[in-house]
Design an enzyme around this catalytic site. Structure first.
Site, short mmCIF file in Angstrom:
data_model
loop_
_atom_site.label_atom_id
_atom_site.label_comp_id
_atom_site.label_asym_id
_atom_site.label_seq_id
_atom_site.Cartn_x
_atom_site.Cartn_y
_atom_site.Cartn_z
N TYR A 33 65.59 114.46 10.82
CA TYR A 33 65.27 113.29 10.00
C TYR A 33 63.83 112.88 10.22
O TYR A 33 63.16 113.35 11.14
CB TYR A 33 66.23 112.14 10.31
CG TYR A 33 65.96 111.38 11.59
CD1 TYR A 33 66.16 111.99 12.83
CD2 TYR A 33 65.51 110.07 11.57
CE1 TYR A 33 65.91 111.29 14.01
CE2 TYR A 33 65.27 109.37 12.75
CZ TYR A 33 65.47 109.98 13.96
OH TYR A 33 65.21 109.29 15.12
N LYS A 148 62.97 116.60 15.86
CA LYS A 148 63.50 115.27 15.50
C LYS A 148 64.90 115.42 14.90
O LYS A 148 65.10 115.28 13.69
CB LYS A 148 62.54 114.55 14.54
CG LYS A 148 62.80 113.05 14.46
CD LYS A 148 61.63 112.36 13.81
CE LYS A 148 61.90 110.89 13.50
NZ LYS A 148 62.18 110.05 14.66
N GLU A 180 59.47 109.23 27.46
CA GLU A 180 59.16 108.38 26.30
C GLU A 180 60.19 107.27 26.20
O GLU A 180 61.13 107.21 27.00
CB GLU A 180 59.13 109.23 25.02
CG GLU A 180 60.43 109.94 24.72
CD GLU A 180 60.36 110.87 23.50
OE1 GLU A 180 59.49 110.67 22.63
OE2 GLU A 180 61.21 111.76 23.41
N LEU A 204 59.03 113.68 21.65
CA LEU A 204 58.78 113.86 20.23
C LEU A 204 57.27 113.71 19.99
O LEU A 204 56.66 112.76 20.50
CB LEU A 204 59.54 112.80 19.42
CG LEU A 204 59.48 113.04 17.91
CD1 LEU A 204 60.40 114.19 17.52
CD2 LEU A 204 59.85 111.78 17.16
N1 PDD Z 1 61.64 106.98 16.17
N2 PDD Z 1 60.01 109.33 20.38
C1 PDD Z 1 61.26 109.22 19.89
C2 PDD Z 1 62.40 109.65 20.74
C3 PDD Z 1 61.46 108.71 18.59
O1 PDD Z 1 62.71 108.61 18.10
C4 PDD Z 1 60.35 108.29 17.82
C5 PDD Z 1 60.50 107.74 16.42
C6 PDD Z 1 59.07 108.42 18.39
C7 PDD Z 1 57.82 108.00 17.64
O2 PDD Z 1 57.56 108.86 16.55
P1 PDD Z 1 56.79 108.34 15.26
O3 PDD Z 1 55.51 107.75 15.74
O4 PDD Z 1 56.58 109.56 14.46
O5 PDD Z 1 57.69 107.33 14.61
C8 PDD Z 1 58.93 108.95 19.66
C9 PDD Z 1 61.88 106.53 14.82
C10 PDD Z 1 60.94 105.47 14.37
C11 PDD Z 1 63.33 106.11 14.69
O6 PDD Z 1 64.17 106.90 15.00
O7 PDD Z 1 63.62 105.00 14.29
#
Ligand code: PDD
Length: 284
Positions: A33, A148, A180, A204
Site C-alpha cells: 500500500y 510497504k 523506526e 521503510l
Molecule cells: N506510514 N515507517 C513505517 C513503518 C511507516 O508505516 C511509514 C508510513 C513510514 C514513513 O513513510 P512515508 O514518509 O513514506 O509516509 C516509516 C504511513 C503514513 C501509514 O501507514 O499510515
C-alpha cells in the site's frame, strides 16, 4: 455522505465496494500500500509514492497494475469526487483472488483499491505545537520492513500499548538501536546534528524522510544516517518523526523521560515549516 472509493477501475459509494473473500490481501496480507497526503486539494510527493509502490510490488514479484499517469488520474478523481481539501489517499494493491494456496497463483488479477480520508487542517495539526510522547518496544517485525506491505498488526499492537501507557506512539528497538516508529521514521538531534537510521531491510524508506533529509542538507544542517541507541535518544537535544500523515512531528518524551527541554525543538520546527512550504509549492 458516504465516500466514493475506487475498486478495480470503478468509482463507487463505499457501501457498494467489495473484494473477494479469497483475495490474498485478506488471506495472506499479500498486498502492498501507499499513503499520499493531500493539501489544498493537491497531492504531496505523488511521484515518490508511486516509485516506492513499484519497488514494493517488484520485491514481491508483482508489477504495477496500471501506470503512473493512470494512478495520478485516479488519485485526482478521488480528491475531486470526495471534495478533499486536506487529507490522505490510501492505495492498496493485492495479488488478487485465488483458491487458498501459499504459492503465488499463476493467473490472478491484482486487486486495486483507493480511498480517501478527509483531514481538515492536516498541516496545522495541534500536536506539532506540543510534540508527541513515545514508548519503546522491541522490534518484533519480519526482516523485510523496507517493503510497504499491509502486514500492520505489530504496528497496531505497538500503538495500542502506547495508548495504554498514556503515550502517542512507539519506537521500535532492535539490538539496542532504534529502527523506526510504528508508522514513521525516527530521528534525534544532538549538538546540531540530525541522526536517523540508514536505509536497509530494517526500515521503510520513507518518502517524507527522503525529502526532509534533502531539505536539511540544503539548509546546511548536518545529517548522519546511522543507527542510534535508545540511550542516545533519551539524552538527545531533540527528537522527531516523519511520515506522509504527520510530516515532521516533534517527539518530546521517550519512555516517560523528557527529550531536551520537553518541548518541540528548533530543528524539528524548522524542518516541519520548510517541508510543508516546499511540498505545498511542488504539489501536484
Ligand atoms: N506510514 N515507517 C513505517 C513503518 C511507516 O508505516 C511509514 C508510513 C513510514 C514513513 O513513510 P512515508 O514518509 O513514506 O509516509 C516509516 C504511513 C503514513 C501509514 O501507514 O499510515
Amino acid at each position: 455522505m458516504s465516500r466514493i472509493v475506487y475498486v478495480n477501475g470503478d468509482f463507487v459509494p463505499e457501501e457498494e465496494a467489495s473484494v473477494s473473500v479469497f483475495d490474498r490481501g485478506f488471506l495472506f496480507a499479500d498486498a502492498v500500500y501507499e499513503v499520499t497526503s493531500v493539501l489544498d486539494g493537491k497531492l504531496i510527493d505523488f511521484d515518490g509514492h508511486c516509485a516506492r509502490l513499484d519497488r514494493s510490488l517488484s520485491e514481491l514479484g508483482m508489477s504495477m497494475p496500471m501506470d503512473r499517469d493512470a494512478f495520478l488520474e485516479a488519485h485526482r478523481e478521488l480528491v475531486a469526487r470526495n471534495d478533499i481539501g486536506d487529507g490522505l489517499i490510501y492505495l492498496q494493491v493485492t495479488r488478487g483472488a485465488a483458491d487458498r494456496d501459499f504459492h503465488y497463483p499463476a493467473d490472478a488479477t491484482q486487486t486495486v483499491v483507493m480511498f480517501t480520508q478527509a483531514k481538515p487542517g492536516l498541516a496545522e495539526n495541534p500536536q506539532a505545537q506540543t510534540g508527541i510522547k513515545v514508548i519503546s518496544i522491541p522490534d518484533l517485525r519480519w526482516d523485510r520492513c523496507d517493503i510497504k506491505t499491509t502486514q500492520l498488526l505489530y504496528a497496531s499492537m505497538g500503538k495500542m500499548k502506547a495508548r495504554a501507557e498514556g503515550a502517542d506512539d512507539a519506537w521500535m528497538v532492535d539490538d539496542g538501536k532504534v529502527t523506526e516508529g510504528t508508522s514513521n521514521n525516527a530521528y534525534i538531534v544532538k549538538d546540531g546534528t540530525i541522526v536517523t537510521r540508514q536505509l536497509g531491510n530494517e526500515i521503510l524508506p520513507g518518502i517524507t524522510r527522503t525529502a526532509v533529509l534533502r531539505f536539511a542538507r540544503e539548509a546546511q544542517m548536518k545529517v548522519e544516517e546511522r543507527a542510534f541507541t535508545l540511550e542516545e535518544a533519551r539524552t538527545a537535544d531533540e527528537a522527531f518523526v516523519t511520515s506522509a500523515s504527520s510530516f515532521v512531528m516533534p517527539v518530546v518524551e521517550i519512555d516517560g523521560a523528557r527529550v531536551g527541554a520537553g518541548a518541540p525543538g528548533p530543528i524539528a520546527k524548522r524542518l516541519r515549516d520548510i517541508y510543508i512550504e516546499e511540498m505545498r509549492r511542488a504539489a501536484s
